[in-house]
Every structure is written in structure tokens, then in C-alpha cells.
Design a protein around this motif. Sequence first.
Motif, short mmCIF file in Angstrom:
data_model
loop_
_atom_site.label_atom_id
_atom_site.label_comp_id
_atom_site.label_asym_id
_atom_site.label_seq_id
_atom_site.Cartn_x
_atom_site.Cartn_y
_atom_site.Cartn_z
N LEU A 1 -6.38 -1.05 1.90
CA LEU A 1 -6.82 -1.80 0.72
C LEU A 1 -7.83 -1.01 -0.11
CD1 LEU A 1 -7.33 -5.35 2.33
CD2 LEU A 1 -5.32 -4.51 1.13
N GLY A 2 -7.83 0.30 0.03
CA GLY A 2 -8.75 1.14 -0.73
C GLY A 2 -10.19 0.85 -0.35
N GLU A 3 -11.03 0.60 -1.38
CA GLU A 3 -12.45 0.34 -1.16
C GLU A 3 -12.69 -0.90 -0.31
OE1 GLU A 3 -15.30 2.11 -2.13
OE2 GLU A 3 -13.77 3.64 -2.42
N LYS A 4 -11.69 -1.79 -0.26
CA LYS A 4 -11.83 -3.01 0.52
C LYS A 4 -11.52 -2.79 2.00
CE LYS A 4 -12.44 -6.45 -2.62
NZ LYS A 4 -13.48 -7.39 -2.68
N ASP B 1 0.83 -1.20 0.00
CA ASP B 1 0.00 0.00 0.00
C ASP B 1 0.87 1.25 0.00
OD1 ASP B 1 0.98 0.00 2.56
OD2 ASP B 1 -0.93 0.35 3.56
N LYS C 1 -10.88 2.97 -5.92
CA LYS C 1 -9.67 2.15 -6.00
C LYS C 1 -9.73 1.01 -5.00
CE LYS C 1 -5.97 4.88 -7.08
NZ LYS C 1 -4.93 5.89 -6.80
N GLU C 2 -9.18 -0.10 -5.42
CA GLU C 2 -9.29 -1.31 -4.61
C GLU C 2 -7.95 -2.02 -4.57
OE1 GLU C 2 -12.71 -3.65 -5.88
OE2 GLU C 2 -11.66 -5.41 -5.11
N LEU C 3 -7.56 -2.49 -3.40
CA LEU C 3 -6.28 -3.17 -3.18
C LEU C 3 -5.11 -2.25 -3.54
CD1 LEU C 3 -7.31 -6.70 -4.43
CD2 LEU C 3 -7.29 -5.84 -2.10
N PHE C 4 -4.01 -2.78 -4.10
CA PHE C 4 -2.81 -1.95 -4.26
C PHE C 4 -2.78 -1.26 -5.63
CE2 PHE C 4 1.97 -1.99 -5.19
CZ PHE C 4 2.11 -0.71 -4.71
N THR C 5 -2.93 0.06 -5.60
CA THR C 5 -2.80 0.87 -6.81
C THR C 5 -1.80 1.97 -6.53
OG1 THR C 5 -4.60 2.28 -6.04
CG2 THR C 5 -5.19 0.50 -7.55
#
Lengths: 259, 420
Positions: A109-112, A93, B14-18
Motif C-alpha cells: 500500500l505504499g506509504e500506508k 498493487d 505514493k499511497e495505496l494503488f498507483t
Amino acid sequence: MITRRNLIKTGIAGLALPLASAKIINAAETLFPERFEKPNIRWVFLVDTRKCVGCGLCVKACKHENEVPYDTNITRTWVERYILTKDGQVFADSPKGARDGFIDKKINLGEKGSRNVKDEDIQKAFFVPKLCNQCESPPCVQVCPVGATYKTEEGIVLVDRDWCIGCAYCIMACPYGARFFHPVHKVAEKCTFCYHRLKKGMKTACVEACPFGARMIGNIKDPDDPVTKIIMMERIAVLKDEYGTSPQVYYLGISKEVR
Amino acid sequence: MTPLEVHGEVWTLKELFTYPNEYIYWTLQIVMYPFMTGLVAGAFVLSSLYHVFGIKQLKDMARFALVFSFALLPVAPMPLLFHLQQPLRNHHVFMTPHFTSAIAAFGLVFATYGALVAYEIWFVYREHLVKTALSLRNKADKTMSEKIQYAINNLLTFGAYDISEEAIKRDEKAVKILAGIGIPIACFLHGYAGFIFGSVKANALWMTPLMPVIFIMSAVVSGVALCMLTYIVTMELRKIFAARKKSARSYLSPDEIKSAEINEIRLTSKYLILFMIFAISLELLDLIFRGYTAVKSWDILRSVIYGKDFVNIFIMQYLVGNLLPFAMFLLPGLTIRRTVIGTLLVLFGVFMMRWNVVIGGQSFSLTFAGYMHYVLPVIPHNIETYKEGVLGGLTVMATPYVLFWMLNKIFPIFISEGSH
């Protein structure tokens, strides 16, 4: 006998030799040669990931120095955290580009949402600072439809804020995610290795800000430059070699999990 | 003070690693751009089938498609202007084209194509323009609208009043040559739109040399479908007018119109099916090849294609947009009503294909370890969410019809006297 055909034939042959030796002369270059001298500089960057602790001072310094709005998520440089668990999972991350440093053990994890990994489950963890790779063959420069982004003689890729039309093709073309739109100027924006500082003989803001010496900048054309020496002597790596961009940010202590 | 809005942040989840700078930068308008240029190129190719290959049955459709292609033409750059962060600097593309960029050629390709279509229309309609101008010139007391009509027609003849049989023959020859040159240019115009995507090496989904060809094929499919649909709509309108009154322009009875209509439609649908087969084959080839070679990016691509975008790709695009209309056109006894539904589905399918390329290509991160989800802005709250939202898309879609209506005033699509 001189026919028209003969004249043209011999004429072409006779002219070819003197024309081949002709050279286009630039009057200004003849008068002021010092202005046209190519600098013997190629700026490169060296990141020693083993020294990075993820404090984020480099990101802070960069945002202030280069007037990238402080509270936005976009950033010219950022730090990534990688956590590898004992059962082979990889987490990574970079919340807000790590502007505030990694002060939380939770993985973003953003949206998660976020995720906790227990200390005893962690196999290894490390930080990787990122910035523009100032590629030798930059795809962003190749795709710019108006030539607003260009490579300087010192190898640094810059954007002309007065000429960029904001089509985002360069953003799409960069495999490293180094580019974004500046929210104020509304044009493509990227890391410049603090070109304005280098020109004055200073180092980049992030190099100055790093308390651990994880970031270094140097001139690869100078064999006595400490950075050049490390690149020549140590085992180094670059990111995403497979895209054929020949990136010029070199890494020490990188791992295969790094994206 | 409200925090500064970063371009792309509003509609990207955004989701997970970006990477921190990753957003969906190319949105609805970039879906619209290849969709609209595809319609332009497709309509032109359809009109050329008659002019170049002499498929006589397509005569009515050909003239129609040509004018419609011209009406669509100015709309093709519209989505680009909506999308640019600095739209007022658009002329920089013409002033300092940077030719290593695929987009830099836009000005040249587009201008060449526009000029070519304009020439062709002029040759097709020259006889009509001259006749209209001459008949109005001799009229004694012209009304205001007739005066304007005369002025426009007179100007557009450019002084070439010769409509002897010999001159008309020369016109026909010119049309044939122009249409012939036009086919490769139309294909180039659109193939090049495919090249813009296919050459982005950073994008695992876009990068394939098949992209330009896939784009051309689906362009022809969408162009033919839209021509058929618009043709049906105009024919139905004419039927209504013909039934209501003896219109001055239409010399045909509603029944005559109906039989002409279904004939044209049945023939055109055969070409539609042919190009659909090409398009689908290429797309499937691309998909199979990616799965078979399974390079580094395949893991994330597979999760997008068979997971996140499954409904968009396999249900919306392939099933509803390809398979269903394909079956509808193949079944015997094609009716107008079935054609309308079929063409609408085909257009939807091609639109979804553009969507799945443009948005799908940005729905996974450059890290190959994270995803981005696009939330299409419906109700705009500022200029940006209008331009790159539903309303901006609808604006672009509606414009060609306004232009078509205006062009039809000068270049009437249905003239019964023998023109080309």
C-alpha cells in the motif's frame, strides 16, 4: 471587350480547372516507388489475463532487453495484482512493477505499509499485465511541443532521444501511466513493442519470456494472424476507452475493477 | 555505486494503488510558470486601463506597470528552463514547433507579446530618451557613467529625434493602438497557459474549458496586486529620499508623494476587487459543477479537495488568500499599511491557486485508487533538488526585481515632466 476586370475574371475561371487536376509530384517517389510503399502492418497486442500467474518474467526480460535500469521502480511493462474480498473491497498493487513476481501475499500500500488479506476472505484475485497501448490517436504525440514523439506507419509510438526536451507533457497526457523519464538518457521513455526486434521479424521480449502464453503480438491487418483471429472472434476489451485514444492492446478476461 | 535516481522519486510519496511509473513530474517550477506569466499579463492589463480606456488617475501606475511587465517578461520562461530535463534543447520548441501541442505556440505568443511591450515602452519613453540624449550630447566633459548613459540613450532613440508637438501626438496614438492590441495578446498569453492544463484529458482535475478563463482572471488579480505592492514600496523609498535630501530627480515633498500614493492605491484596489469577484466566481462554478455532475473521477477528486488538500484549498487559498484580503479592501478608509497586507495575501492566494491546480492535479493516481504526496525539497543535495526546490523558486521570484532595477536606469518610472 477585354477590360482588366474581365481578364482577371476569365483568367481565374480558366486556370481553376487545370490547377484543380494538378498534383504535387515527389521525384524520389517516382524513381524509387518501393521505398515509399506503406507496410501493410498494424501491430497490436493481446493479453489473456486468465493465463497470467504474476511471475514477472516479462518485466525482467523487458528491463534487460531495453536497458531500463534494473533496480529502479520505473518500467516499460508491469503486472498488476487485483484482490477482491467477499465484503466487496478491492485491493491492487504492483510493487516494482512486479519485476520479481508476486512472491508475497501481503498487499503493498505504499506509504500506508502493507496489508494481509486472509485466503478465506478472498472472493477472487487475478493479474493484469500492462504496457503501452500504442494508441491509434495517441495523446502523448498530440501534446509533444517539438514532435520528438511520433507514430510509425506500423502504429507504434516512439520517442526520439536526440530531440526530446524533457518537458514531461507527454507523461502528463498519457492516461495509462505508460511513460516516465529514463534515468540515464534524461528523456521520455516508453514501451516500443520492442520495435527493434519486430523489424527483424522477432517477437517482443515480454512475449518470448512469458511461459504461459498470456502475451501475444500480431498484425491486425493480416486476417490470418492468430491474434487477429482472436480479436475478431472473441469478446475482448480495451483499457480506459472513455479517453478516446483507441488503445491497441486488447484484453481477454478483464474485469470491471481493472484500472 | 549509488542507485540511479529516477526523476520525481525524491519528492513523491505514493499511497495505496498507483501505477509504477507515476510520480509528481510537474513540480514547483510549473507552479511558478503560470504564476509569473500571470503577473506579466496582469501588469500589462493594468497599464492598458490608462492607455486605452483613458482612466487618467492611473497615469502614474500605468507607466510603472508597463515597465514592470517588461521586467517580468524574461522571467516567465525561466521556470520552464529550470524544469526541462534537457534545458539546452529548449530551442527545439522554436525550431520544430509541433503545432498540435499547446506548448509549441509558446515561442510565437511569447515573442509577439515581448515585441509589443518593447514597442509600447519605446513610444512612451521616446521623448524622455531624446531629451536625455540631447542634453548629454551638448555637455562638454562627460564622466564615464554619463558617457555610457549617452551611448545607451542615443542608441535607443534609433535616430528618431523629432519631439515636436505633432510627433508626440503620433507617439501617443501609437501607444494607444499598441496597448489596445496588447490586451487580447496578454490575455492569450495567459489563457494559453491555462489551456496547457485544461486540455490534458488524462487529468481529471485539470480538464475543464473554464481553465483558461480562470487563469486569465487570477492572472489579472495577481498582476494588479503585485503592481500595487511594488508601487507602494517604491513610493515609500522615494518618501525617505525626499525627506533626507532635496533629491535632484524628485521635485515633490514627502506629503505630496503620500497623497498621490494613496489616491492611486484606492483607485487600483477597486479594479482589484472587480477582478477578484470574476476569478472567485469562476473557480466556485467549476467546483460546484464537478460536484453536481459527479462523473467517474469525482470520488477521488472529492477526497482530494475536501480531504487531503482541504487546508491548501479552503484555508490557504480561499480564506487567507481571497476572503480575508477581499474584506480588507472593501472596508472603508483604506490605508497603505492595510493595502500592503492585503496585496501580499492576494499574491499568496493566487500562488496557492496555482499550487492547488498543478500539485493538486497530480496528488491522485491515474488509477483513481491511490494518492501521491509532494514533498517540496528545501535543502538541495543535487542540481535537481535545487532547480525544483525552494531555492530554485526563490531564484525565479527574485530575478524580476533585479531586471526592474536595471530597466529603471534607462526608463525612469517617475519622471515629473509631462510624459504620457
